[in-house]
Design a protein around this motif. Structure first.
Motif, short mmCIF file in Angstrom:
data_model
loop_
_atom_site.label_atom_id
_atom_site.label_comp_id
_atom_site.label_asym_id
_atom_site.label_seq_id
_atom_site.Cartn_x
_atom_site.Cartn_y
_atom_site.Cartn_z
N SER A 86 0.83 3.35 -18.08
CA SER A 86 -0.06 3.27 -19.17
C SER A 86 -1.11 2.47 -18.72
O SER A 86 -2.11 2.32 -19.71
N GLY A 87 -0.97 2.04 -17.37
CA GLY A 87 -2.06 1.27 -17.08
C GLY A 87 -2.14 -0.42 -17.31
O GLY A 87 -3.22 -1.04 -17.03
N GLU A 88 -1.15 -0.60 -18.04
CA GLU A 88 -0.87 -2.15 -18.28
C GLU A 88 -0.87 -3.12 -17.29
O GLU A 88 -1.26 -4.29 -17.25
N VAL A 89 -0.33 -2.68 -16.10
CA VAL A 89 0.10 -3.41 -15.01
C VAL A 89 -0.31 -2.83 -13.78
O VAL A 89 -0.41 -1.62 -13.83
N ASP A 90 -0.72 -3.62 -12.73
CA ASP A 90 -0.90 -2.77 -11.28
C ASP A 90 0.51 -3.25 -10.51
O ASP A 90 1.01 -4.05 -10.62
N GLY A 91 0.81 -2.02 -9.92
CA GLY A 91 2.09 -2.03 -9.06
C GLY A 91 1.64 -2.38 -7.59
O GLY A 91 0.69 -2.48 -7.30
N ASP A 92 3.03 -2.40 -7.04
CA ASP A 92 2.97 -2.36 -5.55
C ASP A 92 2.32 -0.81 -5.00
O ASP A 92 2.76 0.12 -5.72
N THR A 93 1.53 -0.88 -4.03
CA THR A 93 0.99 0.45 -3.66
C THR A 93 1.24 0.44 -2.12
O THR A 93 0.98 -0.40 -1.25
N PHE A 94 1.64 1.62 -1.77
CA PHE A 94 1.83 2.06 -0.23
C PHE A 94 1.25 3.27 0.18
O PHE A 94 1.37 4.26 -0.63
N HIS A 95 0.56 3.37 1.17
CA HIS A 95 0.15 4.68 1.84
C HIS A 95 0.97 4.77 3.02
O HIS A 95 1.26 4.06 4.01
N LEU A 96 1.18 6.19 3.11
CA LEU A 96 1.79 6.76 4.37
C LEU A 96 1.73 8.21 4.62
O LEU A 96 1.40 8.80 3.67
N ASN A 97 1.61 8.38 5.96
CA ASN A 97 1.49 9.79 6.11
C ASN A 97 2.64 10.64 5.90
O ASN A 97 3.72 10.06 5.70
N HIS A 98 2.72 11.97 6.15
CA HIS A 98 3.83 12.70 5.74
C HIS A 98 4.66 12.68 6.86
O HIS A 98 5.87 13.22 6.66
N ASP A 99 4.45 12.02 7.93
CA ASP A 99 5.31 12.03 8.93
C ASP A 99 6.13 10.90 8.93
O ASP A 99 7.06 10.41 9.53
N GLY A 100 5.94 10.07 7.94
CA GLY A 100 6.58 8.75 7.28
C GLY A 100 6.03 7.56 7.94
O GLY A 100 6.63 6.57 7.69
N HIS A 101 5.03 7.66 8.56
CA HIS A 101 4.23 6.45 9.04
C HIS A 101 3.73 5.68 8.15
O HIS A 101 2.82 6.29 7.21
N ILE A 102 4.05 4.32 7.71
CA ILE A 102 3.38 3.71 6.65
C ILE A 102 2.13 3.03 7.17
O ILE A 102 2.23 2.17 8.15
N HIS A 103 1.01 3.28 6.70
CA HIS A 103 -0.20 2.38 7.16
C HIS A 103 -0.73 1.52 6.36
O HIS A 103 -2.06 1.14 6.60
N GLY A 104 -0.32 1.29 5.03
CA GLY A 104 -1.11 0.55 3.99
C GLY A 104 0.17 -0.20 3.01
O GLY A 104 0.76 0.81 2.69
N ARG A 105 -0.07 -1.38 2.79
CA ARG A 105 1.11 -2.04 1.99
C ARG A 105 0.23 -2.71 1.23
O ARG A 105 -0.41 -3.89 1.60
N ARG A 106 0.24 -2.80 -0.12
CA ARG A 106 -0.41 -3.83 -0.96
C ARG A 106 0.48 -4.08 -2.38
O ARG A 106 0.49 -3.70 -3.36
N PRO A 107 1.26 -5.29 -2.02
CA PRO A 107 2.36 -5.67 -2.95
C PRO A 107 1.44 -6.34 -4.20
O PRO A 107 0.54 -7.25 -3.66
N ALA A 108 1.97 -6.23 -5.22
CA ALA A 108 1.07 -7.08 -6.45
C ALA A 108 1.46 -8.49 -6.59
O ALA A 108 0.57 -9.28 -6.70
N ASN A 109 2.51 -8.90 -6.17
CA ASN A 109 3.07 -10.22 -6.26
C ASN A 109 3.67 -10.98 -4.92
O ASN A 109 4.58 -11.75 -5.01
N GLY A 110 3.10 -10.51 -3.79
CA GLY A 110 3.65 -11.12 -2.56
C GLY A 110 4.71 -10.38 -1.79
O GLY A 110 4.63 -10.07 -0.72
N ARG A 111 5.67 -10.29 -2.54
CA ARG A 111 6.89 -9.49 -1.86
C ARG A 111 7.10 -8.21 -2.41
O ARG A 111 7.33 -7.73 -3.55
N PRO A 112 7.11 -7.25 -1.36
CA PRO A 112 7.18 -5.62 -1.96
C PRO A 112 8.61 -5.39 -2.67
O PRO A 112 9.57 -6.22 -2.23
N LEU A 113 8.56 -4.54 -3.51
CA LEU A 113 9.49 -4.20 -4.38
C LEU A 113 10.48 -3.14 -3.74
O LEU A 113 11.76 -3.29 -3.93
N LEU A 114 9.76 -2.45 -2.89
CA LEU A 114 10.45 -1.44 -2.00
C LEU A 114 10.53 -1.62 -0.60
O LEU A 114 9.60 -2.33 -0.01
N SER A 115 11.78 -1.52 0.26
CA SER A 115 11.77 -1.66 1.61
C SER A 115 11.14 -0.31 2.21
O SER A 115 11.07 0.60 1.72
#
Length: 214
Positions: free
Chosen positions: A178-207
């Motif tokens: 709904s756009g009420e809050v900003d969540g954690d955002t992660f960017h990764l390639n289709h091969d599974g390599h995670i190259h971007g992490r932006r947790p909203a409150n310091g500690r990521p919700l997802l491993s």
């Protein structure tokens, strides 16, 4: 006439909308879609303030042999919702954690939201003529999630198809979409390599393992 259809069954009618058809296709393909049903848009009587008896009966029969859920999600699935050009996001009413005894009224409320003033204003701003066709209504088992959100299999900002974007919030994902809050955002390639992490409150919700699984 059959007016209530289980998600995952073949031969859904055209008036159940693209959202219900997509969920049904995923369920039929073996994806873990929460059990659910869709009520055809043609099932509703404009002159009634309650759910037509034939619909309530069919829904009760469909649910009685399978569902032992305590709460449900009740959402719209309009013919021109979530299409290639206009999403109609947030225009129709949705209800979460609905107890079984309140389903009939909430189903009716979602269907009637198709004629709300905000829906008409959205269509006018988008250059769409006239009132929308009434939505079908989806009823699904409510999942009390630890975290929820959205995954894009192509980056919606850049159009890059080789990159996934995962957004998540604690609990159910309604506040995120709904756009009420900003969540954690992660960017990764289709091969599974995670190259971007932006947790909203310091500690990521997802491993990292959960992000890759998604």
């Amino acid at each position: 006439m059959k007016l209530v259809h289980r998600l995952g069954e073949n031969g859904l009618p055209d008036d159940v909308g693209s959202k219900a058809k997509s969920l049904s296709l995923l369920a039929a393909s073996g994806f873990p879609v929460p059990e659910g049903w869709v009520i055809s848009a043609s099932a509703f009587d404009v002159s009634q303030d309650t759910l037509p008896a034939v619909v309530a009966t069919q829904l009760e029969q469909a649910m009685s042999s399978n569902s032992d859920a305590q709460h449900y999600a009740v959402r719209s699935s309009a013919a021109d919702e979530d299409d290639d050009v206009y999403s109609s996001a947030g225009q129709f009413k949705s209800f979460l954690f609905v107890p079984r005894e309140e389903l009939s009224q909430k189903i009716r409320d979602v269907w009637r939201s198709g004629s709300d003033e905000r829906v008409l204003a959205y269509r006018s701003q988008a250059g769409l003529e006239g009132a929308p066709r009434p939505p079908a209504v989806i009823v699904q088992r409510m999942v009390p999630a630890d975290a929820a959100g959205v995954v894009f299999t192509a980056n919606p900002a850049t159009g890059r198809r080789g990159e996934c974007v995962v957004s998540a919030v604690g609990g159910v994902g309604s506040a995120l979409v709904s756009g009420e809050v900003d969540g954690d955002t992660f960017h990764l390639n289709h091969d599974g390599h995670i190259h971007g992490r932006r947790p909203a409150n310091g500690r990521p919700l997802l491993s990292d393992a959960q992000i890759k699984e998604i």
